[in-house]
Write an enzyme that holds these catalytic residues in place. Structure first.
Site, PDB file in Angstrom:
ATOM      1  N   ASN A 149      14.147 -18.173  -7.497  1.00  0.00           N
ATOM      2  CA  ASN A 149      14.482 -18.723  -8.826  1.00  0.00           C
ATOM      3  C   ASN A 149      14.711 -20.237  -8.829  1.00  0.00           C
ATOM      4  OD1 ASN A 149      16.915 -18.292  -7.490  1.00  0.00           O
ATOM      5  ND2 ASN A 149      18.046 -17.873  -9.368  1.00  0.00           N
ATOM      6  N   GLU A 168      25.160 -16.100  -0.884  1.00  0.00           N
ATOM      7  CA  GLU A 168      25.324 -16.351  -2.320  1.00  0.00           C
ATOM      8  C   GLU A 168      24.537 -15.269  -3.030  1.00  0.00           C
ATOM      9  OE1 GLU A 168      27.193 -18.190  -3.951  1.00  0.00           O
ATOM     10  OE2 GLU A 168      27.862 -19.579  -2.391  1.00  0.00           O
TER      11      GLU A 168
END
Ligand code: ADP
Length: 469
Positions: free
Chosen positions: A150, A246
């Site tokens: 992303n 993350e």
């Protein structure tokens, strides 16, 4: 169509068992890049190259390291338009934001280029007189980076830049959905004169897993789904490797009755829908004080209608397609689970999903608990700030949150009680300065924070030195 290659010891190479295609999510019949499927063998070659480069890189004086990082920033800047177009085409990010991502890459490299010559470590008083005691940061060695699609250039760089600045060398395993972006990043690294210091192995999960398992890889920095992050944490813990992960979020925006409702609606719409809701920090729940619910919904509809859905290569576009068929199917199924409060038409080609606001569910519902990673916002109401905070904290995630209010006391209560690493007031949940610490609480992250000066904590280990003259 391009060939996306591995980068090993400064050379762009083929190799692996077969290959895979990276598709254009706006038009999935179009192959953006063909890439080799890296295996244990390519991972071993890349780790070997990084190991060989380590001693001389670690000993390169600070200004020498800085020079390479500045050169990398320049190499990216020189191809900025082309790189942004690749991001827009390969992952469907609207071109305005794709340009922003490339600018961010340059900023990240320039920021960390200063790090090798900044003071590091402390002088610590000894228990006895006349003793010199100090702490010293040392690099870890070869570091493995496993990244998602992303932010296909910024995430690899916000890991690679501090890692290199602190004297480590790198093997990157980028997402299989952004092979071209990784290839182009590799080309800019070569142009900057990096050789074995930065290596890339294209491929899917098994190549990432091989990187985690390789005995010469000292640490893993991962960004991606919580399912994969959990596997990586377990593997690293068993191997006693340092790791940071993350992962997901179920990021909340709270709108209080006293807020500027038009401004709040714009922030919520942007946070939820831009880039089709595919930022880790995207707003996926909004909790609105019941007394202004009707008015806020009207403002939210206007704000969402003002975000053009369409071709990511057009400057006006705010919402492009989602990344792949699996995501498209998951989102279209999820939309059926709630009552539609608002929905905007999307092109019926490619993986476009209609921006949608869903209501009719409680805070414990799947739609309010699980990450969807798409332009779907779950609408909830609360009678007070206190209740809104309870709802906000009622998920396993804790990445990003936002509060819209004009009341400073409400803002301070929220800052104190919200369980999130990124805490915004009258700002949307997305958009984080690259020089500020980034990361989440609870199930969103593990290990030390990324970005900013604190990134050094992950990419170094301390030696405590005592000299008795
Ligand atoms: P996303 O849904 O964002 O693609 P994933 O967690 O599936 O998130 O992927 C993030 C990165 O992790 C990608 O580079 C992917 O290839 C890699 N990956 C997937 N499975 C594994 C695994 N078991 N071990 C290591 N890396 C993996």
């Amino acid at each position: 169509m391009r060939n996306a290659l591995h980068l090993i010891a400064g050379s762009l190479v083929e190799g692996g068992s077969g290959g895979f295609d990276s598709l254009n999510p706006s038009e999935p019949t179009q192959i953006v890049a063909k890439a080799p499927l890296g295996t244990d063998a390519e991972v071993a070659l890349a780790v070997n190259a990084a190991s060989e480069a380590f001693e001389s890189w670690r000993k390169t004086p600070g200004p020498g390291k800085a020079e390479r990082l500045y050169a990398w920033a320049e190499a990216i800047q020189a191809r900025a338009a082309e790189l942004a177009e690749a991001i827009a085409t390969e992952v469907g990010k609207p071109i305005g934001e794709a340009k922003g991502e490339v600018g961010r890459c340059v900023a990240i490299l320039r920021y960390y280029a200063g790090e090798p010559v900044r003071p590091s470590g402390d002088v610590i008083p000894g228990l006895a007189n006349g003793i010199l005691q100090y702490s010293l940061r040392e690099p870890l060695g070869v570091v493995g980076l496993i990244t998602p699609w992303n932010f296909p250039m910024a995430i690899p760089l916000w890991k690679a830049a501090p890692a290199l600045a602190m004297g480590n060398t790198i093997v990157l395993k980028p997402s299989e959905h952004s092979a071209l972006c990784a290839h182009l990043l590799a080309e800019t690294a070569v142009a900057a004169g990096l050789k074995g210091e930065f290596n890339v192995v294209q491929g899917a999960g098994p190549a990432g897993s091989a990187l985690v398992q390789h005995p010469d890889v000292k640490a893993i920095s991962f960004t991606g789904s919580d399912a994969t992050g959990a596997k990586i944490s377990v593997a690293c813990a068993q191997l006693n490797k340092k790791f940071q992960t993350e992962m997901g979020g179920k990021n909340v925006a709270i709108v209080l009755a006293d807020a500027d409702l038009a401004q709040a609606a714009n922030l919520v719409a942007a946070g939820a829908m831009r880039f089709a809701g595919q930022k880790c920090t995207a707003t996926s729940r909004v909790v609105v004080e019941s007394s202004v619910s009707g008015k806020f919904i009207e403002e939210l509809k206007k704000a969402i209608d003002g975000l053009p859905v369409g071709n990511p290569l057009e400057m006006a576009t705010a919402v492009g397609p989602v990344i792949n068929q699996a995501s498209y199917d998951k989102l279209n199924a999820a939309v059926k689970q709630g009552e539609t409060i608002h929905q905007v038409a999307a092109p019926n080609t490619g993986y476009f999903v209609s921006p949608t606001v869903l209501g009719g569910v409680g805070p414990e519902h799947d739609l309010a608990q699980n990450e969807l990673f798409g332009p779907v916002l779950t609408y909830l109401e609360a009678g007070s700030l206190d209740e809104a905070l309870t709802i906000a904290n009622q998920t396993r995630f804790g990445l990003s949150a936002s509060l819209c209010t004009r009341d400073i006391r409400a803002a301070l209560t929220y800052i104190d009680r919200i369980q999130a690493g990124m805490v915004r007031v009258n700002a949307d949940t997305t958009g984080v300065d690259p020089h500020a610490p980034f990361g989440g609480m609870k199930g969103s992250s593990s290990g030390t924070r990324e970005q900013g000066a604190v990134a050094k904590d992950f990419y170094t280990q301390y030696k405590t030195v005592q000299i008795n003259p």
